[in-house]
Design a protein around this motif. Structure first.
Motif, PDB file in Angstrom:
ATOM      1  N   ILE A  30       0.811  -1.182  -0.057  1.00  0.00           N
ATOM      2  CA  ILE A  30      -0.078   0.024   0.011  1.00  0.00           C
ATOM      3  C   ILE A  30       0.933   1.332  -0.104  1.00  0.00           C
ATOM      4  N   TYR A  31       1.798   1.391   0.746  1.00  0.00           N
ATOM      5  CA  TYR A  31       2.816   2.510   0.897  1.00  0.00           C
ATOM      6  C   TYR A  31       3.438   2.621  -0.395  1.00  0.00           C
ATOM      7  N   LEU A  32       4.035   1.509  -1.069  1.00  0.00           N
ATOM      8  CA  LEU A  32       4.820   1.827  -2.252  1.00  0.00           C
ATOM      9  C   LEU A  32       3.971   2.241  -3.494  1.00  0.00           C
ATOM     10  N   PHE A  33       2.980   1.195  -3.892  1.00  0.00           N
ATOM     11  CA  PHE A  33       2.119   1.437  -4.955  1.00  0.00           C
ATOM     12  C   PHE A  33       0.932   2.398  -4.788  1.00  0.00           C
ATOM     13  N   THR A  74      -8.981  -7.252   5.993  1.00  0.00           N
ATOM     14  CA  THR A  74      -8.809  -6.148   7.033  1.00  0.00           C
ATOM     15  C   THR A  74      -8.050  -5.024   6.622  1.00  0.00           C
ATOM     16  N   VAL A  75      -6.923  -5.400   6.061  1.00  0.00           N
ATOM     17  CA  VAL A  75      -6.100  -4.141   5.693  1.00  0.00           C
ATOM     18  C   VAL A  75      -6.402  -3.484   4.538  1.00  0.00           C
ATOM     19  N   PHE A  76      -6.935  -4.274   3.500  1.00  0.00           N
ATOM     20  CA  PHE A  76      -7.591  -3.593   2.509  1.00  0.00           C
ATOM     21  C   PHE A  76      -8.950  -3.179   2.592  1.00  0.00           C
ATOM     22  N   PRO A 129      -5.354   1.559  -6.219  1.00  0.00           N
ATOM     23  CA  PRO A 129      -6.036   1.981  -5.036  1.00  0.00           C
ATOM     24  C   PRO A 129      -5.619   1.116  -3.698  1.00  0.00           C
ATOM     25  N   SER A 130      -6.125   1.687  -2.632  1.00  0.00           N
ATOM     26  CA  SER A 130      -5.549   1.146  -1.409  1.00  0.00           C
ATOM     27  C   SER A 130      -6.524   0.454  -0.578  1.00  0.00           C
TER      28      SER A 130
END
Length: 324
Positions: free
Chosen positions: A151-154, A267-269, A162-163
């Motif tokens: 998420i941080y990189l792309f 959960t993260v996404f 999209p995150s």
């Protein structure tokens, strides 16, 4: 084949019975569902009346017998939060989870087979050493850390992906919606799929490499070299075909495992699938939904393992599915 189906059906019934018993047994340790349903304003007498009405004060065997009878009729209970049958709530979220598992499976197959085969054919090349080193790191890194890094990189630094979320979906059959047929849905699927695949991809690369290196040392491969067969025929017909049998064994179990592992990825996404739904059910002490989720995931394991046994006969006809 008929004997095999009868045997597996009997085993599946026993396994699902044990899963249902364990799932139903743990619900008393998850908290009081009435606390989430009625809040603090209801008196203790009213709470006890509600518990009697819902059957929560009945002995365990009576509760489980009533639950088992409903399960045999396709009723896994009614969600306290959604006020809907728990199975219907899970089935609404299942397409998102299956899409995530499908995307991760495609990534695992596309990368693990060529990388594992190359590392087995040329184990001392610099590229094989890099692949093995990266695979060790991949096994060691937790899935949530991989998700945050991607998420941080792309998404944040490069802004390519999209995150969170599932993106646009289209209605398919039986009320299921899918994001596999929209560009936005596929765009949202990339990062979660790579994150989920990172759990199993290093394992399969190392498994294919070790199994194929063992097969390449077998007598029939040496005989094929002595006959002067082309190297591609030896590697990809004789060696790889016999390598895939243990890989399919592990793969069938791991696909079911990925369904359970989607909890952290979703959960993260913020992926609206069964895993994210399960965590919400735990926070709300929605015990019927929790029990239904565990039973559905257990059924996925049972069905997956049965399909794997059937694939055995296609990959290697010498495997007998059932004895006398």
């Amino acid at each position: 084949m008929i004997a095999f189906f009868i045997k597996r059906l009997f085993q599946a019934i026993i396994v699902m019975f044990v899963i249902s018993l364990i799932s139903f047994s743990i619900q008393d340790n998850l908290g009081d569902p009435l606390r989430e349903m009625v809040g603090q304003s209801v008196s203790e007498a009213e709470r006890q009346a509600l518990r009697d009405e819902m059957g929560l004060n009945d002995p365990f065997l009576i509760q489980y017998g009533r639950f088992l009878g409903n399960v045999l009729q396709g009723d896994l209970g009614t969600s306290y939060f959604f006020k809907e049958p728990a199975l219907e709530v899970i089935l609404k979220k299942m397409p998102a989870t299956l899409e995530l598992v499908f995307g991760a499976t495609i990534i695992i197959v596309l990368f693990s087979v060529p990388l594992g085969v190359y590392s087995a054919i040329k184990p001392f090349s610099w590229f094989s050493r890099v692949v093995m080193g990266v695979s060790i790191v991949g096994i060691s890194v937790p899935v949530f850390l991989t998700a945050i890094g991607l998420i941080y990189l792309f998404a944040i630094e490069l802004g390519w992906m999209p995150s969170y979320g599932r993106g646009d979906t289209v209605d398919m059959f039986w009320g299921w919606d899918s994001g596999l047929f929209t560009l936005d849905g596929l765009h949202h699927l990339i990062l979660p799929s790579f994150t989920l695949a990172s759990i199993m991809l290093p394992l399969f690369i190392r498994l294919i490499r070790s199994e194929m290196m063992e097969v390449l040392q077998s007598e029939y491969v040496k005989f094929a070299w002595a006959k002067g067969l082309h190297s591609r025929r030896i590697y990809f017909l004789h060696a790889l075909k016999n390598t895939m049998l243990p890989v399919i064994t592990v793969g069938g179990v791991q696909i079911g495992t990925m369904v359970a592992y989607t909890i952290l990825t979703e959960t993260v996404f913020q992926w609206p699938g069964m895993g994210f739904l399960f965590l919400e059910a735990v926070n709300r002490v929605d015990t019927p939904l929790i029990v239904a989720y565990l039973i559905v995931v257990g059924a996925v394991f049972v069905v997956t393992n049965t399909i794997v046994d059937l694939i055995y006969g296609l990959v290697n006809p010498t495997v007998k599915l059932a004895g006398k």
